[in-house]
Scaffold this motif. Structure first.
Motif, short mmCIF file in Angstrom:
data_model
loop_
_atom_site.label_atom_id
_atom_site.label_comp_id
_atom_site.label_asym_id
_atom_site.label_seq_id
_atom_site.Cartn_x
_atom_site.Cartn_y
_atom_site.Cartn_z
N VAL B 30 0.81 -1.20 -0.14
CA VAL B 30 0.03 0.06 0.05
C VAL B 30 0.79 1.21 0.01
N LEU B 34 0.99 4.16 -2.82
CA LEU B 34 0.68 5.54 -2.44
C LEU B 34 1.72 6.45 -3.02
N ARG B 37 1.78 7.06 -6.57
CA ARG B 37 0.61 7.98 -6.80
C ARG B 37 0.74 9.29 -6.41
N SER B 113 -10.36 10.16 1.10
CA SER B 113 -11.16 9.60 0.49
C SER B 113 -10.41 8.21 0.19
N LEU B 114 -8.93 8.31 0.19
CA LEU B 114 -8.51 6.96 0.17
C LEU B 114 -8.74 5.86 1.08
N LEU B 115 -9.12 6.38 2.34
CA LEU B 115 -9.73 5.46 3.36
C LEU B 115 -10.69 4.78 2.74
N TYR B 116 -11.36 4.87 1.84
CA TYR B 116 -12.33 4.12 1.27
C TYR B 116 -11.95 2.71 0.96
N HIS B 117 -10.70 2.64 0.63
CA HIS B 117 -9.90 1.38 0.28
C HIS B 117 -9.48 0.76 1.75
N SER B 118 -10.37 -0.05 2.22
CA SER B 118 -9.93 -0.46 3.63
C SER B 118 -8.68 -1.05 3.72
N HIS B 119 -7.97 -1.42 2.77
CA HIS B 119 -6.61 -1.72 3.02
C HIS B 119 -5.50 -0.56 3.47
N ILE B 120 -6.26 0.65 2.89
CA ILE B 120 -5.29 1.63 3.32
C ILE B 120 -5.51 2.54 4.77
N ARG B 271 -9.19 7.25 14.69
CA ARG B 271 -9.71 6.69 13.56
C ARG B 271 -11.13 6.44 13.82
N LEU B 274 -13.57 9.43 12.95
CA LEU B 274 -13.42 10.22 11.75
C LEU B 274 -14.90 10.00 11.03
N GLU B 275 -15.32 11.31 10.79
CA GLU B 275 -16.67 11.17 9.72
C GLU B 275 -16.25 11.76 8.35
N PHE B 276 -16.87 11.00 7.46
CA PHE B 276 -16.73 11.40 6.09
C PHE B 276 -17.56 12.31 5.25
#
Lengths: 216, 276
Positions: B30, B34, B37, B113-120, B271, B274-276
């Protein structure tokens, strides 16, 4: 399986009180399930998706994911808008540890973006965006797909292709889709639930769910 | 982090040790993705953008050193050490420190928004950014060391001290960066305080004044700040005994370990909120 055990989710509102999204809800989503979740604007559908995807944490209770679950697929979520479709495919492939070139090829084939594959995602129409997102997540071979914002799934041709893909290749995968449009739920789902004022009510019969939802 | 199980695996699968190894494998994957990217989005696809990563701190340090030595013309000369080189060597670690600590909150916010991928995980996002900053400063330092060695005929006195100084700088800044990121995610007040605090730390860090020049009492006070140890260590690595230096690698290591542990704990605590 995704197991929800006594899950509650609320937000503290500025000034006064809390807003409930879910109250003490338990549920199970199994492989092969096609669940549509109906809810009005602001009922907390997207929050529910984030909870299922492990993006946001429940206020109380536990959510166990015993299968691989996609990220909640919604417009612009999980992709970087200044990168091209192909770059995003490479990025997602690397994150999930999949062969990069193969994935780019698979996304290209499913999403049919043509020359737009090498254009920044910010230039995409909403239909192209959802084709990219579905292409990306399907190439990852998840066990469960969370589809948000079904309103922009694409034109009827693409809806048919998606349905076909879900039927054939992904026979034992699960799909959870949220929408405020009964029509979208009808074209993808077998069962449905209604999210309303903090409670999630499941219906075995799709028509019954839709009738109840429309009478709300 | 503990929830990082395999892409398609089940959480119950495997023993603890192999789960930990698997977690590290995913984390490395990961962070690498990153990094790639980050380089693409920050520098686009042209090579000049990539070069900018190195030119930016170099030009800034050069400009400050130029102003100090030619315009202000102050500062005592040490045998074999020009004010110009002295400023460069002093300012560059501070530049890295500031880049890492004060950018950490923004890194977190703009990458939610990267945290949408739960691996990150949160830590991956911050770590990737910090590694990039560290790569920049190490490259710039290497270029400067070679430049000074060739043109000024002044090879660094003690390369291991220089290198360890930079590694400790990175570790310490990384820990504070984690704390800054977690703190600003939890409270807006903390976020507003970070920038002024980082700037305030410049005069308190001894970046541009050798501790040797200070009265002993003031020196004692400054040596409570781990940054002062970093600057003294880097200067020692560069100039050696031309300039007596005051630092304790043990104290630095302790401070770095402490802020990293606190930072990790703070990120973990923040963590679920956190609210999205």
């Amino acid at each position: 399986m995704i197991v929800l055990r006594n899950v509650s989710k609320y937000y503290k509102m500025r000034g006064k009180g809390v807003r409930w999204i879910l109250r003490d809800t338990s549920a199970v989503i199994r492989r092969g399930d096609r669940v549509g979740i109906l809810g009005r604007n602001g009922a907390g559908k997207s929050t529910l998706m984030r909870l299922l995807g492990g993006v946001e944490f429940p206020s109380e209770g536990r959510i166990e994911r015993r299968m691989s679950v996609s990220w909640p697929l919604a417009h612009g979520i999980g992709v970087h808008s200044s990168l091209t479709g192909a770059d995003n495919a490479r990025f997602v492939a690397r994150i999930y540890g999949r062969p990069v070139d193969e994935i780019v090829e698979a996304v290209n084939e499913f999403a049919e973006l043509g020359a737009y594959m090498d254009m920044p995602v910010s230039t995409y129409s909403s239909g192209m965006m959802s084709r990219l997102l579905l292409g990306l997540s399907m190439a990852m071979d998840f066990d469960c797909y969370l589809i948000d914002e079904a309103t922009s799934v694409g034109d009827s041709r693409f809806i048919m292709r998606t349905q076909q893909r879900l039927e054939n290749k992904l026979r034992d995968s699960a799909v959870v889709m949220v929408s405020h449009h009964a029509m979208h739920i009808r074209s993808f789902c077998r069962t449905a639930a209604i999210l309303h004022e903090g409670s999630l009510t499941f219906f075995e019969d799709l028509d019954e769910a839709i009738a109840t939802y429309e009478a709300l | 982090m503990s929830e990082a199980f395999g892409a398609l695996g089940k959480p119950e699968e495997g023993r603890d040790f192999s789960r930990t190894l698997n977690g590290f494998a995913i984390q490395w994957r990961v962070v690498r993705a990153l990094l790639l990217r980050e380089m693409q989005t920050r520098f686009g696809r042209n090579q000049l953008g990539f070069l900018w990563l190195f030119l930016e701190p170099l030009m800034l340090a050069l400009a400050i050193a130029f102003v100090k030595s030619f315009v202000l013309g102050r500062g005592r000369e040490y045998p074999g050490v020009s004010t110009f080189v002295f400023c460069l060597v002093g300012y560059l670690p501070y530049f890295t420190f500031r880049a890492i600590v004060s950018r950490a909150p923004g890194t977190l916010r703009s990458n939610m928004s990267l945290l949408y991928h739960s691996h990150i995980k949160l830590i991956d996002v911050v770590l990737a950014r910090h590694l990039l900053e560290a790569a920049a400063v190490v490259t710039v330092m290497t270029m400067i060391v070679f430049g000074i060695a060739i043109w000024a005929d002044l090879p660094p006195n003690n390369v291991p001290a220089l290198l360890f100084g930079l590694i400790l700088l990175f570790l310490y800044a990384q820990g504070l960066g984690l704390l800054a990121a977690a703190g600003s995610a939890a409270s807006e007040v903390v976020e507003r305080l970070i920038h002024p605090l980082v700037y305030l730390s410049l005069p308190l860090s001894g970046a541009l004044i050798p501790l040797h020049e200070l009265p002993p009492k003031l020196r004692e006070v400054l040596l409570w700040n781990p940054q002062a140890h970093i600057h003294e260590m880097v200067r020692d690595g560069f100039f050696g005994h031309v300039l007596p230096s005051y630092y304790s690698p043990g104290y630095l290591l302790f401070a770095a370990a402490l802020v990293n542990l606190l930072g990790l704990a703070a990120l973990r605590a923040v963590r679920p909120k956190l609210e999205f």
